[in-house]
Design an enzyme around this catalytic site. Structure first.
Site, PDB file in Angstrom:
ATOM      1  N   LYS A 112      -7.494 -61.437 -22.369  1.00 19.45           N
ATOM      2  CA  LYS A 112      -8.867 -61.053 -22.698  1.00 19.45           C
ATOM      3  C   LYS A 112      -9.672 -62.223 -23.277  1.00 19.45           C
ATOM      4  O   LYS A 112     -10.894 -62.240 -23.208  1.00 19.45           O
ATOM      5  CB  LYS A 112      -8.868 -59.901 -23.701  1.00 19.45           C
ATOM      6  CG  LYS A 112      -8.083 -58.657 -23.298  1.00 19.45           C
ATOM      7  CD  LYS A 112      -8.668 -57.964 -22.102  1.00 19.45           C
ATOM      8  CE  LYS A 112      -8.160 -56.536 -21.911  1.00 19.45           C
ATOM      9  NZ  LYS A 112      -6.746 -56.415 -21.566  1.00 19.45           N
TER      10      LYS A 112
HETATM   11  C1  LIG Z   1      -6.089 -55.532 -20.710  1.00 21.75           C
HETATM   12  C2  LIG Z   1      -4.725 -55.921 -20.308  1.00 21.75           C
HETATM   13  C3  LIG Z   1      -4.220 -55.631 -19.029  1.00 21.75           C
HETATM   14  C4  LIG Z   1      -5.005 -54.831 -18.023  1.00 21.75           C
HETATM   15  O1  LIG Z   1      -6.171 -55.477 -17.564  1.00 21.75           O
HETATM   16  P1  LIG Z   1      -7.363 -54.631 -16.936  1.00 21.75           P
HETATM   17  O2  LIG Z   1      -8.446 -55.601 -16.694  1.00 21.75           O
HETATM   18  O3  LIG Z   1      -7.719 -53.594 -17.959  1.00 21.75           O
HETATM   19  O4  LIG Z   1      -6.840 -54.008 -15.686  1.00 21.75           O
HETATM   20  C5  LIG Z   1      -2.967 -56.099 -18.698  1.00 21.75           C
HETATM   21  N1  LIG Z   1      -2.215 -56.780 -19.592  1.00 21.75           N
HETATM   22  C6  LIG Z   1      -2.659 -57.064 -20.829  1.00 21.75           C
HETATM   23  C7  LIG Z   1      -1.773 -57.809 -21.760  1.00 21.75           C
HETATM   24  C8  LIG Z   1      -3.926 -56.656 -21.231  1.00 21.75           C
HETATM   25  O5  LIG Z   1      -4.358 -56.940 -22.463  1.00 21.75           O
END
Ligand SMILES: *Cc1c(COP(=O)(O)O)cnc(C)c1O
Length: 498
Positions: A112
């Protein structure tokens, strides 16, 4: 040509990229999309010879057209600087017969950060000269919350409110949020699931009475979830950059097609891969990897999206999501931009909990997307085998993707020169589950003891920001019900902006 954005549910009015970023979600509850996607291609030859930062510039200036080149440069310099533990930002490393795209080298140790180090800077540029406060309201399944807090803390004119589902994030994830410092931050646990919190956040955004009330106090609300286009666009960069790294390593030649396997929750990350393909990246397949909450696997296999199912708490909590918001954008593009259809499907999802797409629309989606899911037992087994056979320590979300990749994609190993598995978090965010997966967890060890034991057993080093958490004071202790979230936001607005 200027790149404009409009709602997935109506194309009657358009806004600039800056307005789309600041608004977060369209007024009718739809998500912002641009019809310029599909008309533009990035220069792959050039990208294969340049670094992450230069590629970020190409991606952002293409899709965020009303930001000047200087503004984008400043955002990139600030977002991808020394807060990353590697100058490559998102390095690609070999793992068995495929590649790992490491997306967890930022300040909060999850992918993120790639978008949430950028998004506050895009906000600041978009709001420059405007005397208005913006409160970012975010529901998190575990990682977005901390990344948003870290990105938006102490930025003048901006505040951030984060809601996480009580008892449904890892201990380390919770502590990352509850110990957050900063004069403009607010954090609250919600009784319920991520879906409950996300549904209420979307309702708060669509509440015109509340918007009117806040406007009189010179405040607007916006989103840092991947429903915000300013979160999705920066994520396109690493698909191109990974490809460039593979070309430079001699793993592929320019023009070769590669496939990506993406651990998926809200469908933001994998959608960025679809956008990359649309912008000319030679992507063969995008594999949507789910955990036991496999609503997307069922959808891609049957064409029916059905949220009427029991929520399952898994060891990959950031993917414990039943309503994957960004699928709405894929449906828009795959249906030839049929806004009426999207409005109809989303109404069905809201009111009946289910919708079914036509065979033709499903075929179009399946022409690009593969899917599969992994149970917790399979995820744990993958963590263990990856450590024992390859000596690489992966987190549960990455393990879901690796397990699905090995299972659903054997045919791709002959068809593509390279398969890339996205690695989305540091294993140390989930120390206790990862240690247990390795078969090394004694009873009654707290998360920091697990972190130490994991480091000791594997000889790897936890990110300093995570190991230091044990010394930080807990600041945010609030817990509320779904129907008290609005109140929490308005209270935070008065406190932060008065
Ligand atoms: C948010 C997240 C995901 C999923 O990503 P999306 O964009 O919501 O599909 C997968 N792995 C981790 C560690 C995340 O923080």
């Amino acid at each position: 040509m200027d790149v404009q954005y409009h709602s997935t549910r109506s194309s009657l009015s358009s806004v600039s990229a800056k307005q789309a970023v600041v608004s977060g979600i369209a007024p009718d509850g739809g998500l912002f999309v641009s019809d310029a996607l599909g008309t533009k291609a990035l220069d792959l030859t050039r990208i294969s010879g340049q670094d992450f930062h230069a590629t970020a510039h190409d991606v952002l200036s293409t899709l965020l057209a009303d930001y000047t080149s200087e503004e984008i440069d400043e955002c990139i310099q600030g977002a991808y600087g020394p807060q990353w533990d590697t100058p490559a930002i998102t390095p690609v490393t070999p793992l068995g017969n495929h590649w790992l795209l490491e997306l967890f080298h930022g300040p909060t140790s999850a992918f993120k950060d790639i978008a949430l180090q950028m998004l506050p800077r895009l906000f600041t540029k978009a709001l420059a000269g405007r005397k208005r406060n913006v409160m970012i309201v975010t529901a998190t399944s575990g990682d977005t919350g901390k990344a948003a807090l870290e990105g938006f803390k102490d930025i003048p004119g901006l505040g951030v409110s984060v809601f996480y589902p009580e008892g449904k994030v890892s201990d380390i994830q919770r502590l990352q949020m509850t110990t957050q410092t900063g004069s403009n931050v607010a954090v609250c646990a919600v009784r319920g699931t991520f879906d409950n919190a996300q549904t209420e956040v979307k309702r708060i955004f669509a509440d015109s009475e509340l918007a009117e009330h806040l406007r009189s106090a010179n405040t607007a609300l916006s989103s840092a979830n991947s429903i915000n286009i300013g979160r999705l666009v920066p994520q396109i960069t690493y698909y191109f950059d990974a490809y460039a790294q593979l070309v430079r390593r001699g793993a592929i030649s320019l023009g070769d097609r590669v496939s990506f396997c993406v651990p998926t929750g809200n469908f933001g990350d994998v959608l960025a891969g679809y956008f990359a393909k649309t912008l000319g990246l030679p992507v063969d397949r995008l594999i949507v990897a789910s955990n036991a909450n496999k609503v997307l696997t069922d959808f891609i296999q049957t064409g029916t999206y059905d949220r009427r199912r029991a929520f399952k708490k898994t060891m990959s909590p950031s993917m414990d999501i039943i309503v994957s918001s960004n699928l709405e954008r894929l449906l828009y593009y795959a249906s030839d931009k049929d806004t009426n259809l999207i409005a109809f499907l989303m109404r069905n999802l809201r009111e009946k909990g289910v919708y079914t797409v036509s065979a033709q629309l499903l075929d179009r989606i399946r022409a690009i997307f593969d899917c599969g899911f992994a149970t917790d037992a399979e995820t744990a087994a993958t963590i263990r085998s990856t450590w024992e056979e390859e000596h690489v320590l992966i987190d549960p979300h990455t393990a879901v993707a690796r397990c699905v990749l090995e299972r659903v994609a054997p045919h791709l190993f002959t068809r593509n020169k390279a398969l890339v598995c996205l690695s989305t978090a540091s294993p140390y965010k989930f120390s206790s589950d990862v240690l247990a997966a390795l078969g090394r967890k004694p009873e009654n060890l707290d998360d920091f003891a697990c972190m130490d034991a994991l480091a000791e057993y594997t000889g790897t080093v936890p990110p300093i920001t995570l190991s230091r958490l044990r010394d930080n004071a807990i600041i945010h202790t609030g817990v509320c019900d779904q129907n008290q979230m609005e109140r929490f936001v308005t209270t935070a607005c008065s406190r932060i902006f008065s």
